[in-house]
Design a protein around this motif. Structure first.
Motif, PDB file in Angstrom:
ATOM      1  N   THR A 273      26.168   1.699  -1.706  1.00 41.09           N
ATOM      2  CA  THR A 273      25.642   1.451  -3.051  1.00 41.09           C
ATOM      3  C   THR A 273      26.746   1.690  -4.066  1.00 41.09           C
ATOM      4  O   THR A 273      27.767   2.310  -3.773  1.00 41.09           O
ATOM      5  N   LYS A 274      26.509   1.193  -5.266  1.00 40.45           N
ATOM      6  CA  LYS A 274      27.470   1.394  -6.356  1.00 40.45           C
ATOM      7  C   LYS A 274      27.642   2.884  -6.629  1.00 40.45           C
ATOM      8  O   LYS A 274      28.760   3.380  -6.777  1.00 40.45           O
ATOM      9  N   ARG A 275      26.535   3.614  -6.657  1.00 38.84           N
ATOM     10  CA  ARG A 275      26.614   5.051  -6.905  1.00 38.84           C
ATOM     11  C   ARG A 275      27.346   5.762  -5.779  1.00 38.84           C
ATOM     12  O   ARG A 275      28.134   6.674  -6.010  1.00 38.84           O
ATOM     13  N   GLY A 276      27.114   5.336  -4.525  1.00 41.20           N
ATOM     14  CA  GLY A 276      27.806   5.941  -3.391  1.00 41.20           C
ATOM     15  C   GLY A 276      29.309   5.735  -3.467  1.00 41.20           C
ATOM     16  O   GLY A 276      30.086   6.644  -3.185  1.00 41.20           O
ATOM     17  N   LEU A 277      29.730   4.537  -3.882  1.00 43.54           N
ATOM     18  CA  LEU A 277      31.156   4.256  -4.035  1.00 43.54           C
ATOM     19  C   LEU A 277      31.773   5.121  -5.125  1.00 43.54           C
ATOM     20  O   LEU A 277      32.874   5.651  -4.979  1.00 43.54           O
ATOM     21  N   GLU A 278      31.055   5.244  -6.251  1.00 41.11           N
ATOM     22  CA  GLU A 278      31.565   6.054  -7.356  1.00 41.11           C
ATOM     23  C   GLU A 278      31.682   7.519  -6.950  1.00 41.11           C
ATOM     24  O   GLU A 278      32.669   8.189  -7.265  1.00 41.11           O
ATOM     25  N   THR A 279      30.665   8.015  -6.236  1.00 46.27           N
ATOM     26  CA  THR A 279      30.695   9.412  -5.773  1.00 46.27           C
ATOM     27  C   THR A 279      31.864   9.640  -4.818  1.00 46.27           C
ATOM     28  O   THR A 279      32.583  10.642  -4.906  1.00 46.27           O
ATOM     29  N   HIS A 280      32.058   8.700  -3.910  1.00 47.42           N
ATOM     30  CA  HIS A 280      33.152   8.803  -2.945  1.00 47.42           C
ATOM     31  C   HIS A 280      34.497   8.794  -3.656  1.00 47.42           C
ATOM     32  O   HIS A 280      35.407   9.570  -3.318  1.00 47.42           O
TER      33      HIS A 280
END
Length: 1099
Positions: A273-280
């Motif tokens: 997800t977009k949020r998962g990429l940003e968190t990573h």
């Protein structure tokens, strides 16, 4: 929406805008060309201009301006796409702002108040957008459009989408950009013209932000040699960052598995997800900045002030909390930062609730005071829960007790100073493990020696001790500009190992893994692998001039560290240059510390350096080239081909200058590297080229330039080194230093920091990401060229056709990896294998691609035919075929003579193609790229291939009755749908009858006593074959029934040779014409490109 207040000029704006409403402080305007009236010719021109522009970059049709009666300055504060939206903002201003403005006396106060209110509204909207995901309804609609327009498999995960313009030449196409896990897609439909673009991330060579005359800023994507430009005003940076993350994820997962780390948010391609990429991305940035282990993730961030005791003021910054660490970095990131392992925290206090402060007490008589922490109670509870401290319900009442416990701990550590040190990773070490740095053993410091160099060394130690007293010592030490200044001047020999451990973060790895190294040593010693063989070969090549490595003590320690690391990380194992680096680490650090330093270098500080393809080093060389273009334009003008610097600087990066500088100078470079990372090596490389600028510009060829650089490195000395001549390393290159005066390493490093210290680590990381795509694709292209060079000698395909076939073959390999976590194809991809073996297809992948490319498009038994072809070309029977095997089969089917095509069909009905294995499944190969490589087996295989004779038709075995019946049925299936289908059926039936009669005559000649009996089976077989002259009866189950025939057939088994079959079919012109019919190869390839994804989508 509300806008950050910006001053605008209205001198020429009235031609473009029409005022709808106004009052003493605000003006609502409409852009000409929108709404009622249209605005005549001006409105038409404005409307056309806005339509051509990107919908997110064009000016919104409505806006609100703020002004005061006695001022000519206007401020834009809001805009809207619709009249309803802008009217809503206008009414809010009337109800909430207008009444308040009357109480102000001056225009400046009114403007300041309005600007503050608008900024507050924007901040609140920003917080809401962080909490909420994109509108689920809108996202669902976008997903439906994505699926409809691009017809990708249902499993493909849409990550996000944006409105943007795609530039075809100088003409923009307004549309939508869709970013999914595996593809970048664009769709536009304007005035009947449809533009559709699908690019997989693994095909991208370049991804960067650019600007030119037409576009102020855009995203440039290069794939398949074509350039694509996407422009937008809003969200451009956000779009680019997500594109960069998706491309990087795809490259790591598909090409560079050695560096692919399983992350909870990214391990499953179906759940990205977009949020998962940003968190990573945030966690990666966090780990890189603070040099933390890869297991740490950024969990919470708090803005706060930290009391800096040595400066006596509060500095603003951010507290970052992970699973095991509490970190603080000042606002600019360079003033100071501190890392506190939660294991070192002994108490957390909240002394003053009025300024939302908390104090964190750590071991070693240290306390850090944070203030103005918005959610300080939550932070305090988080730290307590992570370090196991229980907070009392009556905290204020128990404060004295906690302080008493702190004081007792402090007293304990003062009485036992050896426990304060953070080098606590050693459990009860094995006696085999050395517990002293080699420099301490082979060059103990003479305390009574008071020569100038030793006095200077003592002064350095004193400077560091003063620094420790002010800034702390150990993991919770403050890192500041003064720390860097001391590093640049040089680290004293006695403190080098300790500081390397601290700056690299290896101290934390060692402290959290007690006994780990000893266990690894015990497990790995005595094992025999390819890595251990290479280590043994290189042991005596590591700093051979140094006394430490002329003895068994140093050699044994080096062996243990390298073998233990190869056991810890078999994907890297051992690579050249690791021995040189580890040798230097062992000189100044204890053996276990040297191991953890090696872990920090290989796995964090120099990612992807030490693998078969040294991708990380190649990427940093590309970054170095970019910096040369930017920082040394004069050199670039003279040497336009910068690839020379790539070849000459490879050893600089791989060995941190250790291989080109004398050891006493090289360790100063290593000091800077452990503090500043790769940035220090890049800076020094630029300084070296700058120092030799005039000589390099005047040289005539590369050899002369290499000589100049070698002489320069020979002239580098360390005038402050306290090491005796017996320990110092001799010059690496020529000893003729007449043309060079000596250069002191400290001066060279200081010059590097003064001239190039403004290079930011963030810029280096961004350049690394940008260049990594190009480097990996260049390596992949090299692989392709080598494969095509080998294959082109054995097939008749043109160079362009082979290129397209390779693209289809490789894409088919990846199609099975896109939507699976542990795809068999992905497991079999090993870049360390020979070029031909790097990409291989299993049966399912092969079958899908073969069905798209086989010349008989109407064949009714494609799956069976592809299975037989797969078994035939899979010579080693490992369940995988490579590109050469695939092309050889296709080449025969496309361009082979009638004899060769028939021979292939004949062999498809012989073992191993025709017969199933005993277990009924295709055998799989053992794990590849693991363990020790059997070089003898490789040599034997190579020799067999050289001696392999070309197969003749006489070498083919005879085809038996069951196989011949199936051979006839296969021919019928091939003819299905052909315009001459009936003629072909009759021809095959005639040939079949003729062959059976020939067999019958042959049997009569051999057994004249029983002609009638021998005729029966042949007649039965002929009847069976004739009965199967319709396509409907070509079910493969008949093969099994034939195989299970009664014993009467087996007793009178008959067979045909290939020569008999060939001679019979040559007499049928219609059959010969069918097989010799030319195939439009290019059309097949073009159709396969289009259909390849759709075939996968329909599965």
């Amino acid at each position: 929406m509300w806008l950050k207040p910006e001053e605008i000029l209205l001198k020429n704006a009235f031609k473009l805008w029409v005022t709808e409403k106004d009052n003493a402080y605000f003006v609502l305007q409409r852009r000409r060309g929108y709404g009622e009236g249209g605005g005549g010719l001006t409105g038409l021109l404005v409307g056309t201009l806005d339509t051509v522009l990107d919908s997110t970059s064009k000016v919104a049709p409505f806006r609100i301006l703020h002004h005061t009666p006695d001022s000519q300055i206007y401020w834009s504060i809001a805009c809207g796409a619709t009249k309803e939206e802008i009217t809503h903002h206008w009414e809010w201003l009337q109800q909430n702002i207008m009444r308040t403005l009357a109480v102000f006396d001056s225009s400046e106060d009114i403007t300041s108040f309005v600007q503050g209110k608008i900024r507050g509204l924007i901040a609140e909207e920003g917080k809401a957008s962080l909490v909420q995901e994109d509108d689920p309804e809108k996202f669902r609609e976008a997903l439906l459009r994505f699926e409809k327009w691009f017809e990708l498999p249902q499993k493909e995960k849409l990550v996000t989408y944006y409105s943007c313009s795609y530039w075809k030449g100088r003409v923009p196409c307004q549309g939508w950009l869709y970013l999914s896990t595996n593809f970048l897609c664009f769709y536009s439909y304007l005035l009947g013209a449809e533009v559709k673009l699908v690019i997989s991330w693994d095909e991208i060579w370049r991804l960067e932000k650019t600007s030119n005359v037409i576009l102020t800023e855009s995203v440039h994507v290069m794939a398949h040699g074509e350039d694509h430009y996407f422009s937008m005003l809003l969200h451009l940076n956000e779009t680019f960052v997500i594109m960069e993350q998706l491309a990087d994820y795809s490259v790591k997962r598909l090409f560079d598995k050695e560096s692919f780390q399983r992350e909870p948010a990214l391990c499953d391609p179906l759940q990205i997800t977009k949020r998962g990429l940003e968190t990573h991305a945030r966690s990666e940035q966090f780990r890189a900045f603070f040099r933390l282990p890869k297991e740490e993730n950024l969990l919470e961030v708090y803005e706060s002030f930290l009391w800096v005791p040595f400066s006596h003021f509060n500095t603003l910054g951010k507290i970052c909390v992970s699973e095991s660490y509490l970190c603080f970095a000042s606002q600019d990131g360079s003033q100071c930062h501190v890392i506190i392992p939660i294991r070192e925290v002994v108490s957390v206090e909240k002394p003053d609730s009025s300024n939302r402060a908390l104090t964190v007490c750590v071991r070693g008589k240290r306390a850090l005071r944070f203030s103005e922490v918005r959610d300080y109670e939550r932070l305090a509870n988080t730290i307590r829960s992570r370090c196991g401290i229980t907070a009392s319900p009556q905290h204020s009442a128990s404060a004295e007790v906690i302080r008493g416990e702190c004081q007792s701990l402090i007293n304990h550590f003062e009485d036992n100073p050896e426990e304060v040190t953070l080098m606590v990773g050693q459990k009860d070490s094995s006696k085999a493990v050395s517990t002293e740095a080699l420099m301490t053993v082979f060059h103990p410091q003479d305390v009574e020696n008071l020569d100038p160099k030793m006095l200077k060394e003592k002064m350095k130690e004193q400077s560091w001790n003063i620094h420790f007293s002010e800034y702390g010592r150990g993991t919770s030490m403050f890192f500041t500009k003064k720390t860097r200044d001391l590093i640049v001047r040089g680290v004293p020999e006695a403190l080098r190992g300790e500081l390397w451990m601290l700056f690299s973060g290896a101290v934390n790895d060692m402290a959290t893994h007690p006994g780990y190294y000893t266990e690894l040593v015990e497990q790995s010693l005595g094992t025999s692998t390819l890595a251990t063989d290479e280590i043994e070969r290189d042991l005596h090549r590591s700093l051979p001039e140094h006394p430490a490595f002329q003895s068994d003590t140093g050699i044994s320690a080096l062996r243990r560290v390298l073998t233990a690391y190869a056991s810890r990380n078999p994907k890297i194992g051992y690579c050249q240059a690791m021995n040189i680096l580890t040798s230097v680490l062992l000189l100044y650090a204890k053996e276990e510390e040297a191991f953890w330093l090696l872990v920090a270098v290989c796995e964090r500080m120099l990612p992807d350096y030490f693998n078969r393809r040294i991708i990380g080093a190649l990427v940093d060389q590309a970054v170095f080239e970019d910096l040369i273009r930017e920082q040394l334009p004069q050199l670039v003008e003279h040497m336009t081909d910068l690839s020379f610097f790539s070849s000459v600087s490879l050893s600089w990066f791989l060995t941190l200058f250790i291989s080109v500088l004398p050891i006493e100078s090289a360790v100063n470079v290593v000091d800077c590297f452990f503090y500043d990372g790769i940035k220090a090596i890049l800076q020094l490389g630029l300084a070296v080229l700058d120092y030799n600028m005039e000589a390099l510009i005047s040289c005539h060829d590369d050899a002369e330039a290499v000589t100049i650089l070698n002489r320069f490195f020979d002239s580098v000395t360390n005038k402050d080194s306290p090491l005796p001549p017996t320990v110092q390393q001799a010059s690496v290159g020529n000893n003729d230093n007449a043309s060079h005066c000596n250069v002191d390493i400290s001066e060279l490093i200081r010059e590097a920091y003064e001239k190039y210290g403004n290079i930011r680590s963030e810029e280096v990381e961004s350049s690394r990401k940008r260049n990594k795509l190009y480097v990996i694709q260049t390596l992949e292209d090299t692989t392709k060229q080598n494969v095509l060079r080998v294959v082109s000698q054995e097939v008749k395909f043109s160079a362009s056709q082979l290129d397209e076939l390779y693209y289809l073959f490789k894409r088919q390999h990846f199609l099975s990896c896109y939507w699976m976590m542990d795809s068999p194809a992905l497991l079999h991809h090993d870049p360390s294998q020979a070029y031909l073996e790097q990409y291989q297809l299993g049966f399912q992948q092969f079958s899908q691609l073969f069905s798209l490319l086989e010349p008989w498009a109407l064949c009714s038994t494609k799956n069976t035919l592809s299975l037989w072809v797969f078994r035939l070309i899979d010579e080693n029977q490992d369940g995988l075929v490579n590109f050469k095997e695939f092309c050889s089969a296709l080449d025969t089917l496309y361009s082979g003579s009638f004899t060769n095509k028939l021979k292939l069909m004949f062999k498809l009905h012989l073992p191993p193609a025709f017969e199933l294995p005993e277990d009924g499944v295709i055998r799989k190969s053992p794990e590849r790229g693991r363990g020790k490589v059997d070089l003898q087996a490789y040599l034997k295989q190579w020799q067999d291939e050289i001696l392999k004779k070309e197969e003749t038709i006489r070498d083919l075995p005879r085809i038996n009755q069951t196989q011949f019946i199936q051979f006839s049925k296969t021919l019928y299936n091939l003819f299905h749908g052909d315009p001459e289908e009936e003629s072909l059926y009759r021809a095959v039936a005639h040939v079949t009858s003729l062959l059976l009669r020939m067999e019958e005559v042959g049997r009569r000649l051999q057994e004249p006593s029983s002609p009638q009996e021998s005729a029966k089976p042949a007649q039965a077989a002929a009847a069976d074959t004739d009965a199967s002259t319709t396509p409907e009866s070509s079910d493969t189950s008949s093969v099994n029934s034939s195989q299970g025939a009664g014993p009467s057939l087996a007793e009178v088994e008959w067979s045909f040779s290939f020569e008999q079959v060939l001679a019979s079919l040559l007499n049928e012109p219609v059959v010969v014409g069918f097989f010799e019919k030319p195939v439009d190869i290019q059309t097949r390839l073009d159709q396969a490109k289009v259909a390849q994804l759709k075939v996968k989508a329909n599965k």
